[in-house]
Design an enzyme around this catalytic site. Structure first.
Site, mmCIF file in Angstrom:
data_model
loop_
_atom_site.group_PDB
_atom_site.id
_atom_site.type_symbol
_atom_site.label_atom_id
_atom_site.label_comp_id
_atom_site.label_asym_id
_atom_site.label_seq_id
_atom_site.Cartn_x
_atom_site.Cartn_y
_atom_site.Cartn_z
ATOM 1 N N ARG A 1 -2.703 11.157 5.914
ATOM 2 C CA ARG A 1 -2.846 9.785 6.414
ATOM 3 C C ARG A 1 -2.352 8.789 5.378
ATOM 4 O O ARG A 1 -2.572 8.962 4.182
ATOM 5 C CB ARG A 1 -4.316 9.488 6.727
ATOM 6 C CG ARG A 1 -4.564 8.049 7.106
ATOM 7 C CD ARG A 1 -5.985 7.806 7.560
ATOM 8 N NE ARG A 1 -6.988 7.864 6.517
ATOM 9 C CZ ARG A 1 -7.193 6.903 5.604
ATOM 10 N NH1 ARG A 1 -6.435 5.829 5.582
ATOM 11 N NH2 ARG A 1 -8.154 7.043 4.710
ATOM 12 N N HIS B 1 -11.465 12.543 0.586
ATOM 13 C CA HIS B 1 -11.623 11.191 1.105
ATOM 14 C C HIS B 1 -11.583 11.122 2.625
ATOM 15 O O HIS B 1 -12.320 10.362 3.235
ATOM 16 C CB HIS B 1 -10.499 10.330 0.529
ATOM 17 C CG HIS B 1 -10.554 8.889 0.918
ATOM 18 N ND1 HIS B 1 -11.648 8.101 0.669
ATOM 19 C CD2 HIS B 1 -9.650 8.092 1.542
ATOM 20 C CE1 HIS B 1 -11.409 6.869 1.113
ATOM 21 N NE2 HIS B 1 -10.218 6.847 1.657
ATOM 22 N N GLU C 1 -6.640 2.109 -3.264
ATOM 23 C CA GLU C 1 -5.209 2.159 -3.521
ATOM 24 C C GLU C 1 -4.658 0.736 -3.661
ATOM 25 O O GLU C 1 -3.576 0.519 -4.218
ATOM 26 C CB GLU C 1 -4.559 2.848 -2.304
ATOM 27 C CG GLU C 1 -3.129 3.224 -2.433
ATOM 28 C CD GLU C 1 -2.726 4.132 -1.258
ATOM 29 O OE1 GLU C 1 -3.307 5.230 -1.141
ATOM 30 O OE2 GLU C 1 -1.869 3.733 -0.471
ATOM 31 N N PHE D 1 0.844 -1.196 0.000
ATOM 32 C CA PHE D 1 0.000 0.000 0.000
ATOM 33 C C PHE D 1 0.873 1.237 0.000
ATOM 34 O O PHE D 1 2.038 1.185 0.393
ATOM 35 C CB PHE D 1 -0.903 -0.008 1.246
ATOM 36 C CG PHE D 1 -2.367 0.087 0.917
ATOM 37 C CD1 PHE D 1 -3.058 -1.027 0.486
ATOM 38 C CD2 PHE D 1 -3.056 1.289 1.027
ATOM 39 C CE1 PHE D 1 -4.405 -0.953 0.169
ATOM 40 C CE2 PHE D 1 -4.398 1.382 0.710
ATOM 41 C CZ PHE D 1 -5.087 0.252 0.281
ATOM 42 N N ARG E 1 -0.494 9.489 -0.442
ATOM 43 C CA ARG E 1 -1.630 9.998 -1.218
ATOM 44 C C ARG E 1 -1.519 11.471 -1.582
ATOM 45 O O ARG E 1 -1.914 11.875 -2.671
ATOM 46 C CB ARG E 1 -2.927 9.742 -0.450
ATOM 47 C CG ARG E 1 -3.280 8.282 -0.434
ATOM 48 C CD ARG E 1 -4.511 8.005 0.380
ATOM 49 N NE ARG E 1 -4.811 6.579 0.329
ATOM 50 C CZ ARG E 1 -5.737 5.985 1.080
ATOM 51 N NH1 ARG E 1 -6.434 6.690 1.951
ATOM 52 N NH2 ARG E 1 -5.945 4.696 0.971
ATOM 53 N N LEU F 1 -15.035 5.646 -4.639
ATOM 54 C CA LEU F 1 -13.644 5.269 -4.362
ATOM 55 C C LEU F 1 -13.188 4.035 -5.146
ATOM 56 O O LEU F 1 -13.903 3.043 -5.256
ATOM 57 C CB LEU F 1 -13.507 4.985 -2.856
ATOM 58 C CG LEU F 1 -12.168 4.435 -2.366
ATOM 59 C CD1 LEU F 1 -11.081 5.491 -2.456
ATOM 60 C CD2 LEU F 1 -12.290 3.939 -0.933
ATOM 61 N N GLN G 1 -7.563 14.944 3.101
ATOM 62 C CA GLN G 1 -6.921 14.064 2.132
ATOM 63 C C GLN G 1 -7.737 13.943 0.850
ATOM 64 O O GLN G 1 -8.929 13.628 0.906
ATOM 65 C CB GLN G 1 -6.746 12.673 2.733
ATOM 66 C CG GLN G 1 -6.143 11.679 1.756
ATOM 67 C CD GLN G 1 -5.602 10.471 2.463
ATOM 68 O OE1 GLN G 1 -6.334 9.548 2.800
ATOM 69 N NE2 GLN G 1 -4.305 10.479 2.728
ATOM 70 N N HIS H 1 -8.034 11.568 -2.097
ATOM 71 C CA HIS H 1 -7.622 10.229 -2.519
ATOM 72 C C HIS H 1 -7.328 10.296 -4.015
ATOM 73 O O HIS H 1 -8.133 10.846 -4.770
ATOM 74 C CB HIS H 1 -8.729 9.224 -2.226
ATOM 75 C CG HIS H 1 -8.275 7.798 -2.348
ATOM 76 N ND1 HIS H 1 -7.937 7.230 -3.546
ATOM 77 C CD2 HIS H 1 -8.095 6.840 -1.407
ATOM 78 C CE1 HIS H 1 -7.562 5.967 -3.328
ATOM 79 N NE2 HIS H 1 -7.645 5.709 -2.050
#
Lengths: 231, 591
Positions: free
Chosen positions: B402, B353, B255, B119, B286, B252, B240, B242
């Site tokens: 994050r 996000h 990731e 990730f 991100r 969404l 954030q 995304h």
């Protein structure tokens, strides 16, 4: 685009009625839920449940042109006009498109929808082979939207006694889990003329499921296990 | 109006991952607990999380909590509190194992252990190469986790108040928190829930933006309630984006697609992330990927007829991997983009996000605010009886950005930690403090205003204005003049929000009234974000300012605190000292 929507507010209406709406859509409005949000901008009294708008939370199940489905993943371009919207059949209506799901969840809770394993848990994870894990595919993905159970005539007649396709799918989800130790107990609980055996394989549930799950197959597997253990 | 009252040891507001994990701990401790949720628990927004839970189990190769800690601190652009981060990454493996014991259907390796995927921003050996740390259930991890936690709460006989919306936080003259007022949606009845301890697990406020991956219910209810009760909100400028929301729809795309080997292309078919993050490429964190995408679009290299999106390619993974690891993504792409990713790339854009900021807490889940007592000031005095966990809280483990998978880790770790703090607090403070006589006054005034309002604007219109303004003035790239105008605009909208009109006056399941009450919370979250962003004159993590292009540790290595009263700002230091590990010193952040 034209809609006919079931309206009922017990606070002021004596009985339910279908109301017609005509709404101008934006090019970005793709799904039925987008249109409902627009209608609500015109008439804020239209009540419905909605949340994720992507088909994973299970809030906006309703009867769409005679078939149960989720408004947020039903494409407007696939719908015949006027789009007729009603609350999920077979459950008491609270208001407009909102039904009382108490009975549905009661049945879900009745199958002990949690892993039962009396062994002290190991320090790390319990091991499970990929093949054992594959057994849970097509079961754990249920979003509890109730499209299946409320399309099932057996559930309409006996919502208090018949677990219904959603609950039975989850019962099998735990029976099928290599980590669960309560198969016998779970089968005992379902060995009953109503709880399991009201399923007459009409298969409306399979047709209605917006996640393409197959409760009838899971019910078949439970029945198979019952036969196996009785011989 | 006489308002009914009920008393509990603890009230938990919100039944997503953090609320359910906390509720489980409290129920199993034998306390009387009321868990309030606007929606049936499994409909909470945790259900939409896809990619996985970050925990250094080391199932796929060597891993260590120290590396997870380093990645999280670096991901946060050094704004994360290092004590809270150490606490989270060390607790994470235990809580993942526990979730497995609860029955979570994790994907598996051949040897039977939990499968983990790579990730963004997660690395081996302090940034050297990607590591497989994300524990997942296909691309439906949040769904599997939320249902598992709900199921465990069914077993523990947790008492849920389903479709109850908390309206206001109750405090006495000393500031102690004593519960909430709440509205039962089905009947329209208001009740006071008197509690010895109150936990907010109310989620984020992503619905202040027009392009968001967040559900309709993510309206920052906990933030609004806290702000109205005089509690400041921390680091609200950090939102954030995304990298991969479906273009046009906002839905969404995990990731995990890039974790499994997918990558981004511009209109020329170039894998542009190689230029922006030569080492981790598409698996950079991100904020970095979203900024790179926005730059590509801005400089004319976006794809599509208007050049306003980029392409996420994954067909090379083959239908088997896609069906096994990313089945939900395939479903979403077909439904929302009319393409089958087995054959074609998915059009994606950076989409709001996650809210890194929130209600200020320490790593024990206790809400902390600046206070002055005994002649000295304490930037983090505990508010007795008040706890927060999950996205609504700011511990702060995510700082200015994050890392993917750390949100689910956060829910589990701080949901449990907050519950344990509550149990301890209740043991040490056995009595119950009386509620002030006028406890329900603020709520009654809000409801009376709505009932009586005529000639007001519609809630939908004002809501739209908030979303448009946030999107235009507080996006991926931020400009000083736009922020200054944004502050002015959002204050004007706040004024309008106090005069909205609801035509529907029914008592029964009045969702128009619910949306109006949510608007009161949205506007506080939006104001906090815009005002905090305007004031922070540096670029850090997700906050990127055109007039101050780099991070400025000498002036801005500090947390923002926004108070509703007069839009006042204060600042407090970042915790640079971990619990046991050595401080990870700030350095230039590259991927």
């Amino acid at each position: 685009m034209r809609f006919r929507i079931f309206r009922y507010d017990p606070d002021k209406d004596e009985k339910p009625a279908m109301r017609d709406y005509e709404v101008v859509l934006d090019p970005h409005d793709r799904m039925l839920l987008d249109a409902l949000v627009r209608i609500k901008e015109q008439d804020d009294s239209l009540s419905l449940r909605r949340s994720c708008r992507e088909g994973v939370c299970g809030s906006d199940a309703m009867n769409i042109n005679g078939k149960n489905g989720l408004a947020c993943i039903t494409k407007l371009s696939d719908l015949k006009e006027p789009v007729e919207l009603r609350p999920l059949p077979g459950l008491p209506v609270i208001r407009d498109l909102i039904v009382d799901m108490t009975q549905f969840f009661k049945q879900y809770h009745s199958i002990k929808p949690y892993l039962i394993n009396a062994d002290p848990p190991p320090e790390k994870e319990r091991l499970q082979s990929p093949e054992e894990r594959d057994e849970l595919d097509g079961l754990y993905e249920c979003i509890l939207c109730a499209c299946c159970s409320t399309s099932c005539p057996s559930f309409w007649w006996n919502p208090d006694k018949f677990v219904g396709p959603a609950g039975l799918l989850q019962a099998y989800r735990f029976i099928a889990d290599s980590r669960d130790q309560a198969t016998a107990e779970r089968l005992d609980d379902l060995e009953d003329p109503y709880r399991l055996f009201r399923c007459h394989t009409i298969m409306n549930c399979v047709d209605a499921c917006p996640k393409n799950l197959n409760p009838t197959r899971a019910i078949g597997k439970i029945k198979e296990l019952m036969v196996k253990r009785s011989v | 109006m006489a308002v009914a009252r009920r008393s509990f040891d603890a009230v938990v507001v919100g039944a997503g991952g953090a609320g359910l994990r906390a509720a489980l701990q409290l129920s199993e401790a034998g306390l009387s607990v009321a868990v309030l949720s606007k929606v049936f628990p499994t409909r909470s927004h945790t259900v939409a999380a896809q990619g996985g839970i970050g925990a250094a189990l080391g199932n796929m190769g060597e891993d260590s909590w120290l590396w997870h800690m380093y990645d999280t601190v670096k991901g946060s652009d050094w704004l994360g509190d290092q004590d809270a981060i150490e606490f989270m990454v060390r607790e994470a493996p235990k809580l993942v194992y526990e979730l497995e014991h609860f029955g979570m259907p994790f994907d598996r390796n051949e040897n039977g252990t939990v499968y983990q995927r790579p990730f963004g921003g997660h690395s081996q050996n302090f940034g050297e190469r990607p590591v497989q740390r994300s524990c997942c259930a296909a691309d439906r991890t949040g769904h599997a986790m939320l249902h598992t936690l709900y199921q465990r709460n069914v077993r523990a006989r947790t008492q849920f108040f389903v479709e109850w919306m908390a309206l206001d936080l109750l405090r006495d003259a000393s500031g102690q928190v004593l519960g909430v007022t709440a509205l039962e949606m089905e009947t329209g009845e208001v009740m006071v829930l008197h509690a010895r301890a109150t936990l907010f697990a109310t989620g984020g406020a992503g619905r202040i933006f027009s392009s968001t991956t967040n559900a309709y219910i993510c309206t920052g209810d906990g933030l609004g309630m806290a702000a109205r009760a005089g509690i400041p909100l921390e680091d609200m400028e950090f939102w954030q984006f995304h990298p991969t929301g479906v273009a046009g729809a906002g839905v969404l795309i995990t990731e995990g697609v890039r974790g499994e080997g997918g990558y981004l292309l511009n209109k020329g078919g170039e894998r542009f992330m190689e230029r922006y993050a030569p080492n981790l490429k598409d698996l950079a964190s991100r904020d970095v990927v979203s900024r790179a995408m926005a730059t590509e679009i801005k400089e004319g290299r976006g794809a599509g007829p208007r050049g306003d999106y980029l392409l996420l390619k994954l067909d090379h993974l083959g239908p088997e991997v896609i069906e096994k690891r990313l089945p939900g993504i395939r479903e979403i792409a077909k439904k929302f983009a009319d393409i089958d990713p087995v054959k074609d790339p998915i059009p994606v854009v950076p989409t709001v996000h996650y809210m890194m900021g929130g209600i200020p807490t320490n790593y024990r889940g206790e809400v902390v605010v600046p206070a002055f007592s005994n002649g000295r000031s304490d930037p983090e005095a505990v508010v007795p009886g008040f706890y927060a966990a999950g996205e609504c809280a700011c511990a702060s483990v995510h700082g200015a950005n994050r890392l993917g998978t750390n949100s689910l880790t956060d829910l589990l770790v701080f949901g449990k930690a907050a519950a344990e703090s509550i149990i301890k607090f209740l043991q040490e403070n056995p009595g119950r403090k009386d509620l002030p006589k006028d406890a329900a006054e603020r709520t009654e005034a809000r409801l009376a205003r709505l009932d009586g309002q005529t000639n007001g604007e519609s809630v939908a219109e004002v809501g739209m204005e908030i979303r448009r303004t946030m999107q235009a003035h507080c996006g991926v790239f931020r400009f000083p003049d736009m922020l200054a105008k944004g502050v002015k605009k959002i204050r004007e909208i706040a004024d309008r929000a106090s005069r909205t009109q609801v035509k529907d006056k029914s008592r029964v399941f009045n969702t128009a009234r619910i949306e109006a009450l949510e608007l009161d919370n949205l506007i506080e979250a939006a104001r906090a974000s815009m005002v905090s962003a305007e004031a922070r004159r540096e670029s850090r993590g997700a906050h990127d300012r055109a007039d101050h292009h780099s991070r400025d540790d000498s002036n801005w290595l500090k947390h923002t605190l926004w108070y509703k009263d007069g839009d006042r700002l204060e600042y407090k230091p970042v915790h640079m000292k971990p619990l046991t590990a050595r401080t990870i010193e700030p350095k230039v952040r590259t991927y």
